[in-house]
Design a protein around this motif. Sequence first.
Motif, PDB file in Angstrom:
ATOM      1  N   ASP A 204       3.904  16.298 -47.446  1.00 39.68           N
ATOM      2  CA  ASP A 204       4.956  17.498 -47.033  1.00 39.68           C
ATOM      3  C   ASP A 204       6.280  16.916 -46.783  1.00 39.68           C
ATOM      4  O   ASP A 204       7.102  17.722 -47.122  1.00 39.68           O
ATOM      5  CB  ASP A 204       4.318  18.027 -45.591  1.00 39.68           C
ATOM      6  CG  ASP A 204       3.194  18.849 -45.733  1.00 39.68           C
ATOM      7  OD1 ASP A 204       2.978  19.358 -46.532  1.00 39.68           O
ATOM      8  OD2 ASP A 204       2.703  19.256 -44.518  1.00 39.68           O
ATOM      9  N   GLU A 205       6.491  15.522 -46.523  1.00 34.20           N
ATOM     10  CA  GLU A 205       7.609  14.965 -46.407  1.00 34.20           C
ATOM     11  C   GLU A 205       8.490  15.059 -47.836  1.00 34.20           C
ATOM     12  O   GLU A 205       9.821  15.339 -47.733  1.00 34.20           O
ATOM     13  CB  GLU A 205       7.621  13.446 -46.030  1.00 34.20           C
ATOM     14  CG  GLU A 205       7.159  13.495 -44.653  1.00 34.20           C
ATOM     15  CD  GLU A 205       5.592  13.505 -44.600  1.00 34.20           C
ATOM     16  OE1 GLU A 205       5.091  13.424 -45.715  1.00 34.20           O
ATOM     17  OE2 GLU A 205       5.180  13.270 -43.290  1.00 34.20           O
ATOM     18  N   GLU A 206       7.819  14.974 -48.942  1.00 35.09           N
ATOM     19  CA  GLU A 206       8.435  14.894 -50.111  1.00 35.09           C
ATOM     20  C   GLU A 206       8.769  16.548 -50.476  1.00 35.09           C
ATOM     21  O   GLU A 206       9.998  16.690 -50.977  1.00 35.09           O
ATOM     22  CB  GLU A 206       7.626  14.490 -51.168  1.00 35.09           C
ATOM     23  CG  GLU A 206       8.101  14.413 -52.465  1.00 35.09           C
ATOM     24  CD  GLU A 206       7.229  13.643 -53.596  1.00 35.09           C
ATOM     25  OE1 GLU A 206       7.695  13.705 -54.738  1.00 35.09           O
ATOM     26  OE2 GLU A 206       6.085  13.486 -53.300  1.00 35.09           O
ATOM     27  N   LEU A 207       8.100  17.230 -50.107  1.00 34.35           N
ATOM     28  CA  LEU A 207       8.136  18.814 -50.246  1.00 34.35           C
ATOM     29  C   LEU A 207       9.390  19.362 -49.511  1.00 34.35           C
ATOM     30  O   LEU A 207      10.235  20.039 -50.015  1.00 34.35           O
ATOM     31  CB  LEU A 207       7.008  19.576 -49.993  1.00 34.35           C
ATOM     32  CG  LEU A 207       5.869  19.313 -50.932  1.00 34.35           C
ATOM     33  CD1 LEU A 207       4.622  20.216 -50.306  1.00 34.35           C
ATOM     34  CD2 LEU A 207       5.979  19.542 -52.344  1.00 34.35           C
ATOM     35  N   VAL A 208       9.359  18.761 -48.488  1.00 37.73           N
ATOM     36  CA  VAL A 208      10.609  19.149 -47.505  1.00 37.73           C
ATOM     37  C   VAL A 208      11.988  18.657 -48.074  1.00 37.73           C
ATOM     38  O   VAL A 208      13.145  19.435 -47.858  1.00 37.73           O
ATOM     39  CB  VAL A 208      10.409  18.913 -46.007  1.00 37.73           C
ATOM     40  CG1 VAL A 208      11.639  19.029 -45.037  1.00 37.73           C
ATOM     41  CG2 VAL A 208       9.151  19.745 -45.510  1.00 37.73           C
ATOM     42  N   ARG A 209      11.903  17.653 -48.564  1.00 38.11           N
ATOM     43  CA  ARG A 209      13.154  16.821 -48.966  1.00 38.11           C
ATOM     44  C   ARG A 209      13.866  17.527 -50.160  1.00 38.11           C
ATOM     45  O   ARG A 209      14.808  17.786 -50.198  1.00 38.11           O
ATOM     46  CB  ARG A 209      12.734  15.398 -49.408  1.00 38.11           C
ATOM     47  CG  ARG A 209      13.853  14.703 -50.169  1.00 38.11           C
ATOM     48  CD  ARG A 209      13.678  13.227 -50.688  1.00 38.11           C
ATOM     49  NE  ARG A 209      12.707  13.555 -51.836  1.00 38.11           N
ATOM     50  CZ  ARG A 209      13.139  13.771 -53.240  1.00 38.11           C
ATOM     51  NH1 ARG A 209      14.255  13.914 -53.283  1.00 38.11           N
ATOM     52  NH2 ARG A 209      12.162  13.983 -54.026  1.00 38.11           N
ATOM     53  N   VAL A 210      12.786  18.253 -51.128  1.00 36.21           N
ATOM     54  CA  VAL A 210      13.154  18.995 -52.058  1.00 36.21           C
ATOM     55  C   VAL A 210      13.719  20.261 -51.737  1.00 36.21           C
ATOM     56  O   VAL A 210      14.557  20.591 -52.127  1.00 36.21           O
ATOM     57  CB  VAL A 210      12.031  19.046 -53.118  1.00 36.21           C
ATOM     58  CG1 VAL A 210      12.455  20.072 -54.233  1.00 36.21           C
ATOM     59  CG2 VAL A 210      11.700  17.703 -53.853  1.00 36.21           C
ATOM     60  N   ILE A 211      12.921  20.923 -50.720  1.00 33.52           N
ATOM     61  CA  ILE A 211      13.250  22.179 -50.354  1.00 33.52           C
ATOM     62  C   ILE A 211      14.695  22.136 -49.699  1.00 33.52           C
ATOM     63  O   ILE A 211      15.494  22.895 -49.895  1.00 33.52           O
ATOM     64  CB  ILE A 211      12.186  22.707 -49.375  1.00 33.52           C
ATOM     65  CG1 ILE A 211      11.116  22.952 -49.991  1.00 33.52           C
ATOM     66  CG2 ILE A 211      12.807  24.112 -48.676  1.00 33.52           C
ATOM     67  CD1 ILE A 211       9.758  23.345 -49.405  1.00 33.52           C
ATOM     68  N   ARG A 212      15.009  21.435 -48.925  1.00 33.94           N
ATOM     69  CA  ARG A 212      16.280  20.997 -48.163  1.00 33.94           C
ATOM     70  C   ARG A 212      17.379  20.645 -49.137  1.00 33.94           C
ATOM     71  O   ARG A 212      18.395  21.176 -48.855  1.00 33.94           O
ATOM     72  CB  ARG A 212      16.055  19.989 -47.073  1.00 33.94           C
ATOM     73  CG  ARG A 212      15.212  20.515 -45.913  1.00 33.94           C
ATOM     74  CD  ARG A 212      15.296  19.492 -44.655  1.00 33.94           C
ATOM     75  NE  ARG A 212      14.506  20.080 -43.606  1.00 33.94           N
ATOM     76  CZ  ARG A 212      14.483  19.514 -42.194  1.00 33.94           C
ATOM     77  NH1 ARG A 212      15.178  18.290 -42.213  1.00 33.94           N
ATOM     78  NH2 ARG A 212      13.605  20.132 -41.324  1.00 33.94           N
TER      79      ARG A 212
END
Length: 392
Positions: A204-212
């Motif tokens: 999730d941390e990697e996904l959130v980084r990309v989304i943000r």
Amino acid sequence: MALKAIPISQVVPQIDEIHVENVTFPSLYNNNSTPLSHGEDEDDVGKMNNNNNKFVVMGHRGSGTNMLQYSSCNEKTIKENTLRSFNEAAKFNLQFIEFDVQVTRDGHPVIFHDIFIFTQQEGKLIEKRVTDLTLEEFLSYGPQNGSTNVEKPLFRKMKDGRIFEWKVEEDDRLCTLQDVFENVSQSVGFNIEFKFDDKRNYKDEELVRVIRAVLQVVFKYAKGRRIMFSSFQPDVAQLIRKEQTAYRVFFLTNGGSEIYPDIRRNSLDEAIKLCLEGGLQGIVSEVKAILRNPRMIAKIKESNLSLMTYGQLNNEKEVVYLQYMMGVDGVIVDFVEEITSAVAQFSKQVHHDGKEHLLLLEKRLLSEQRITPCSEDEISYFRRLVPELIHS
């Protein structure tokens, strides 16, 4: 044979007008999720216009995917997912362009469909993951800004494993998400697809980084442009919704034509469930899944979700007409000029036909009996037009 009916799009809000200032959604944040601030107060955003029943046409990767030039006689000669492709598509009567976004290793959102990028050096093919490149490395592929010189020639790998040099008649440089906001006509909205590798497991941390990283660019440069987000990844779609409430989020699905370990990707029923659980606003389905089971249209609309479709069959105007009849809200297409022209023609005819067709179609779609939304003659005509649908 003329196909006569009218869409039942009045059942749900449309996606044609989704300016930030026109939309409001309930907050989905919890104590463990902090929204990314973008200077908008969602309580002041206003309400969507539910009276706009316009059928939406989106340009696939701008003016269409280059893959079609190797599988059909209708060549798409403009490099896909480029400023030239986007602005060429914007010349026609469409509402959105669709494109793919990935984030480079140093945090820059770029526009590129494939997970891997290929070039050739000293006769040897070099393969790299797009997200492993820096922005400078990514932009070094293909034509360079203001020049026809190519620093690194682009190659492409087909699904069947064939690799070819990526050549088109109207080439253009690769671009960033910021480039697109700053250089593409304001007349078109953006359907921003978050692109991830199906063969990788992401935290999730990697996904959130990309989304943000993407949202930072969107909030800074959107300036009232119509925007929606989409993704084939269930967790990504739900996280986008948690990270912002200004723009609509759609879940992409092939409706079961391919089977994945994640069951949420394997049927339209699962897609509806995911959207309702995550507060998403709609589904973008492969068109064959809808045509094989048209009663799902009514089920999706009863769930207060919008419905778009994608797929090569959407380049057949008769297929698009049939979806218009059945109440699909819009289509993503490669043949932008042909389909926008056809939609303009048949939409005028359909509106002229009157309300009696709307009532008949609603009754057909919502009936508990196992009937199709079209007559047997109409279905027979449709099958002759697209035999690959029946035999696949």
